[in-house]
Design a protein around this motif. Structure first.
Motif, PDB file in Angstrom:
ATOM      1  N   ASN A 171      37.005  34.735  14.382  1.00 39.93           N
ATOM      2  CA  ASN A 171      38.288  35.034  15.551  1.00 39.93           C
ATOM      3  C   ASN A 171      37.661  36.523  16.236  1.00 39.93           C
ATOM      4  OD1 ASN A 171      39.883  32.873  16.132  1.00 39.93           O
ATOM      5  ND2 ASN A 171      40.397  32.687  13.825  1.00 39.93           N
ATOM      6  N   ASN A 172      36.591  36.957  15.645  1.00 41.65           N
ATOM      7  CA  ASN A 172      36.258  38.319  16.412  1.00 41.65           C
ATOM      8  C   ASN A 172      36.302  38.196  17.898  1.00 41.65           C
ATOM      9  OD1 ASN A 172      36.034  39.070  13.531  1.00 41.65           O
ATOM     10  ND2 ASN A 172      33.559  39.780  14.052  1.00 41.65           N
ATOM     11  N   VAL A 173      36.821  39.343  18.456  1.00 44.30           N
ATOM     12  CA  VAL A 173      37.067  39.076  19.936  1.00 44.30           C
ATOM     13  C   VAL A 173      36.490  40.359  20.646  1.00 44.30           C
ATOM     14  CG1 VAL A 173      38.826  37.369  19.975  1.00 44.30           C
ATOM     15  CG2 VAL A 173      39.582  39.820  20.169  1.00 44.30           C
ATOM     16  N   ALA A 174      36.147  40.243  21.916  1.00 49.96           N
ATOM     17  CA  ALA A 174      35.708  41.571  22.487  1.00 49.96           C
ATOM     18  C   ALA A 174      36.548  41.346  23.843  1.00 49.96           C
ATOM     19  CB  ALA A 174      34.249  41.485  23.206  1.00 49.96           C
ATOM     20  N   TRP A 175      37.177  42.458  24.184  1.00 47.07           N
ATOM     21  CA  TRP A 175      38.244  42.864  25.373  1.00 47.07           C
ATOM     22  C   TRP A 175      37.159  43.137  26.728  1.00 47.07           C
ATOM     23  CZ3 TRP A 175      42.803  40.858  24.928  1.00 47.07           C
ATOM     24  CH2 TRP A 175      43.568  40.689  23.606  1.00 47.07           C
ATOM     25  N   LEU A 176      37.384  42.178  27.397  1.00 44.91           N
ATOM     26  CA  LEU A 176      36.465  41.987  28.696  1.00 44.91           C
ATOM     27  C   LEU A 176      37.159  42.026  29.932  1.00 44.91           C
ATOM     28  CD1 LEU A 176      33.418  40.075  27.343  1.00 44.91           C
ATOM     29  CD2 LEU A 176      33.711  42.367  27.158  1.00 44.91           C
ATOM     30  N   CYS A 177      36.932  42.810  31.047  1.00 43.92           N
ATOM     31  CA  CYS A 177      37.415  42.322  32.263  1.00 43.92           C
ATOM     32  C   CYS A 177      36.874  40.998  32.717  1.00 43.92           C
ATOM     33  CB  CYS A 177      37.080  43.263  33.182  1.00 43.92           C
ATOM     34  SG  CYS A 177      35.293  43.401  33.737  1.00 43.92           S
ATOM     35  N   ARG A 178      37.648  40.384  33.737  1.00 41.25           N
ATOM     36  CA  ARG A 178      37.334  39.016  34.217  1.00 41.25           C
ATOM     37  C   ARG A 178      35.541  38.901  34.411  1.00 41.25           C
ATOM     38  NH1 ARG A 178      40.707  35.174  34.366  1.00 41.25           N
ATOM     39  NH2 ARG A 178      42.893  36.007  33.831  1.00 41.25           N
ATOM     40  N   PRO A 179      35.163  39.948  35.370  1.00 40.40           N
ATOM     41  CA  PRO A 179      33.838  39.770  35.712  1.00 40.40           C
ATOM     42  C   PRO A 179      32.934  39.861  34.916  1.00 40.40           C
ATOM     43  CG  PRO A 179      35.005  41.158  37.219  1.00 40.40           C
ATOM     44  CD  PRO A 179      35.876  40.824  36.108  1.00 40.40           C
ATOM     45  N   CYS A 180      33.147  40.885  33.797  1.00 40.47           N
ATOM     46  CA  CYS A 180      32.175  40.948  32.488  1.00 40.47           C
ATOM     47  C   CYS A 180      32.141  39.930  31.877  1.00 40.47           C
ATOM     48  CB  CYS A 180      32.324  42.174  31.704  1.00 40.47           C
ATOM     49  SG  CYS A 180      31.928  43.721  32.662  1.00 40.47           S
ATOM     50  N   HIS A 181      33.411  39.127  31.351  1.00 40.16           N
ATOM     51  CA  HIS A 181      33.451  38.025  30.515  1.00 40.16           C
ATOM     52  C   HIS A 181      32.797  36.704  31.508  1.00 40.16           C
ATOM     53  CE1 HIS A 181      36.432  35.476  28.109  1.00 40.16           C
ATOM     54  NE2 HIS A 181      35.194  34.994  28.025  1.00 40.16           N
ATOM     55  N   SER A 182      32.840  36.691  32.537  1.00 38.84           N
ATOM     56  CA  SER A 182      32.033  35.460  33.277  1.00 38.84           C
ATOM     57  C   SER A 182      30.518  35.814  33.382  1.00 38.84           C
ATOM     58  CB  SER A 182      32.597  35.161  34.503  1.00 38.84           C
ATOM     59  OG  SER A 182      31.710  36.021  35.656  1.00 38.84           O
ATOM     60  N   THR A 183      30.323  37.087  33.446  1.00 39.78           N
ATOM     61  CA  THR A 183      28.915  37.504  33.279  1.00 39.78           C
ATOM     62  C   THR A 183      28.096  37.045  31.969  1.00 39.78           C
ATOM     63  OG1 THR A 183      29.025  39.323  34.704  1.00 39.78           O
ATOM     64  CG2 THR A 183      26.949  39.188  33.221  1.00 39.78           C
ATOM     65  N   VAL A 184      29.181  37.331  30.833  1.00 41.01           N
ATOM     66  CA  VAL A 184      28.672  37.144  29.377  1.00 41.01           C
ATOM     67  C   VAL A 184      28.394  35.582  29.255  1.00 41.01           C
ATOM     68  CG1 VAL A 184      29.595  36.780  27.067  1.00 41.01           C
ATOM     69  CG2 VAL A 184      29.594  38.891  28.134  1.00 41.01           C
ATOM     70  N   HIS A 185      29.145  34.599  29.748  1.00 43.32           N
ATOM     71  CA  HIS A 185      28.960  33.411  29.636  1.00 43.32           C
ATOM     72  C   HIS A 185      28.004  32.918  30.925  1.00 43.32           C
ATOM     73  CE1 HIS A 185      32.044  32.226  26.856  1.00 43.32           C
ATOM     74  NE2 HIS A 185      32.797  33.223  27.188  1.00 43.32           N
ATOM     75  N   THR A 186      27.563  33.682  31.498  1.00 45.65           N
ATOM     76  CA  THR A 186      26.472  33.373  32.620  1.00 45.65           C
ATOM     77  C   THR A 186      25.017  33.521  31.973  1.00 45.65           C
ATOM     78  OG1 THR A 186      27.874  33.731  34.628  1.00 45.65           O
ATOM     79  CG2 THR A 186      25.465  33.599  34.990  1.00 45.65           C
ATOM     80  N   VAL A 187      24.942  34.625  31.221  1.00 44.34           N
ATOM     81  CA  VAL A 187      23.712  35.030  30.635  1.00 44.34           C
ATOM     82  C   VAL A 187      23.239  34.197  29.491  1.00 44.34           C
ATOM     83  CG1 VAL A 187      23.831  37.350  31.838  1.00 44.34           C
ATOM     84  CG2 VAL A 187      24.538  37.083  29.346  1.00 44.34           C
ATOM     85  N   ALA A 188      24.451  33.658  28.733  1.00 41.07           N
ATOM     86  CA  ALA A 188      23.748  33.081  27.533  1.00 41.07           C
ATOM     87  C   ALA A 188      24.710  31.767  27.286  1.00 41.07           C
ATOM     88  CB  ALA A 188      23.889  33.905  26.358  1.00 41.07           C
ATOM     89  N   SER A 189      24.092  31.016  26.694  1.00 45.49           N
ATOM     90  CA  SER A 189      25.054  29.495  26.353  1.00 45.49           C
ATOM     91  C   SER A 189      26.002  29.898  25.121  1.00 45.49           C
ATOM     92  CB  SER A 189      24.041  28.324  26.011  1.00 45.49           C
ATOM     93  OG  SER A 189      23.298  28.769  24.781  1.00 45.49           O
ATOM     94  N   ASN A 190      26.793  29.074  24.851  1.00 47.51           N
ATOM     95  CA  ASN A 190      27.749  29.298  23.767  1.00 47.51           C
ATOM     96  C   ASN A 190      26.851  29.420  22.370  1.00 47.51           C
ATOM     97  OD1 ASN A 190      30.157  29.484  25.181  1.00 47.51           O
ATOM     98  ND2 ASN A 190      30.883  27.403  24.885  1.00 47.51           N
ATOM     99  N   GLU A 191      26.026  28.584  22.357  1.00 46.57           N
ATOM    100  CA  GLU A 191      25.111  28.505  21.157  1.00 46.57           C
ATOM    101  C   GLU A 191      24.258  29.602  20.975  1.00 46.57           C
ATOM    102  OE1 GLU A 191      24.666  25.090  19.728  1.00 46.57           O
ATOM    103  OE2 GLU A 191      22.813  25.621  18.337  1.00 46.57           O
ATOM    104  N   GLU A 192      23.992  30.228  21.999  1.00 45.22           N
ATOM    105  CA  GLU A 192      23.111  31.593  21.898  1.00 45.22           C
ATOM    106  C   GLU A 192      24.134  32.853  21.474  1.00 45.22           C
ATOM    107  OE1 GLU A 192      19.486  31.224  25.147  1.00 45.22           O
ATOM    108  OE2 GLU A 192      21.631  31.236  25.720  1.00 45.22           O
ATOM    109  N   LEU A 193      25.185  32.456  22.371  1.00 43.29           N
ATOM    110  CA  LEU A 193      26.352  33.804  22.129  1.00 43.29           C
ATOM    111  C   LEU A 193      26.632  33.891  20.476  1.00 43.29           C
ATOM    112  CD1 LEU A 193      28.810  33.069  25.097  1.00 43.29           C
ATOM    113  CD2 LEU A 193      27.181  35.218  24.698  1.00 43.29           C
ATOM    114  N   ALA A 194      26.958  32.510  20.065  1.00 40.11           N
ATOM    115  CA  ALA A 194      27.182  32.365  18.642  1.00 40.11           C
ATOM    116  C   ALA A 194      26.168  32.984  17.681  1.00 40.11           C
ATOM    117  CB  ALA A 194      27.559  31.005  18.303  1.00 40.11           C
ATOM    118  N   ASN A 195      24.784  32.630  18.025  1.00 38.04           N
ATOM    119  CA  ASN A 195      23.784  32.811  17.200  1.00 38.04           C
ATOM    120  C   ASN A 195      23.217  34.248  17.154  1.00 38.04           C
ATOM    121  OD1 ASN A 195      22.221  31.872  15.384  1.00 38.04           O
ATOM    122  ND2 ASN A 195      20.933  30.304  16.320  1.00 38.04           N
ATOM    123  N   GLU A 196      23.042  34.859  18.552  1.00 39.22           N
ATOM    124  CA  GLU A 196      22.493  35.900  18.778  1.00 39.22           C
ATOM    125  C   GLU A 196      23.272  36.982  19.196  1.00 39.22           C
ATOM    126  OE1 GLU A 196      18.391  35.478  20.737  1.00 39.22           O
ATOM    127  OE2 GLU A 196      18.840  33.527  20.523  1.00 39.22           O
TER     128      GLU A 196
END
Ligand SMILES: [Zn+2]
Ligand SMILES: [Zn+2]
Length: 218
Positions: A171-196
């Motif tokens: 349940n670790n979270v990062a607090w991000l603005c909407r554009p940064c949040h969507s950028t994060v999900h654009t640069v990496a898949s959920n699997e990559e986010l979880a793993n790396e």
């Protein structure tokens, strides 16, 4: 060692949760809410029933955590309970909580208790609001923030199965603005986010994220 301590702790707190769920059921039953009823007796009674029923539950149910997947169905759990292995069926009948020793009826009673117990025992802890920041953790702007699960929910089952991270990190979270949040999900898949990229530091090691952060912070 650490793991078994945590399990023990969890089983204890799960029992109090179960006891509460059962008590709330016992106290609302019309047959026990008569004015002559002594609520202290009812407390003891519901604790007794809770203990009996708890012992009859599969250990998997006693050790529930929010990381379990799939979430067990109360209907299937009651089928696993052997009425003969506990006196609670008789006791329920004796106290008039069910009309007879018929196991189907006590299963109905336990079913309702289990439905609330399972839903509460598997509820994830609230997002780590203690880590709440005023500024976006990527672009540092003071704008409305959303929280990003650093280990996306859709990967939790695999993460636990493969031991990528301990459950308390889920349940670790990062607090991000909407554009940064969507950028994060654009640069990496959920699997990559979880793993790396499961920390903000790791996200900011990527050149595309740095480029974006540089642009957004201007
Ligand atoms: Zn931002
Ligand atoms: Zn996100």
């Amino acid at each position: 060692m650490e793991m078994s301590d945590r399990d023990t702790h969890n089983a204890e707190s799960n029992f109090s949760l179960f006891e509460d769920c059962l008590a709330s059921r016992v106290f609302v039953l019309p047959s026990v809410s008569d004015p002559e009823g002594d609520s202290e007796d009812l407390d003891e009674f519901s604790l007794y029933i809770a203990q009996e029923a708890w012992l009859a539950l599969p250990s998997k149910i006693r050790e529930l955590t929010f990381t379990i997947s799939p979430i067990p169905e109360a209907d299937e759990v009651v089928l696993d309970i052997q009425p003969s292995s506990t006196d609670s069926t008789d006791t329920l009948a004796t106290y008039g909580l069910i009309s007879s020793g018929d196991s189907d009826e006590s299963h109905t009673f336990l079913r309702y208790v289990l439905i609330s117990y399972i839903s509460l025992a598997t509820k994830p802890p609230p997002a780590w609001s203690s880590t709440r920041t005023n500024e976006c953790e990527i672009c540092s702007r003071e704008v409305p923030l959303t929280y990003h699960h650093l280990i996306p929910r859709s990967t939790h089952e695999r993460v636990i199965k493969r031991g990528w991270h301990p459950p308390e990190m889920l349940n670790n979270v990062a607090w991000l603005c909407r554009p940064c949040h969507s950028t994060v999900h654009t640069v990496a898949s959920n699997e990559e986010l979880a793993n790396e990229y499961y920390t903000v530091e790791r996200l900011l090691e990527r050149s595309d994220t740095q480029k974006w952060a540089g642009y957004a912070s201007k």
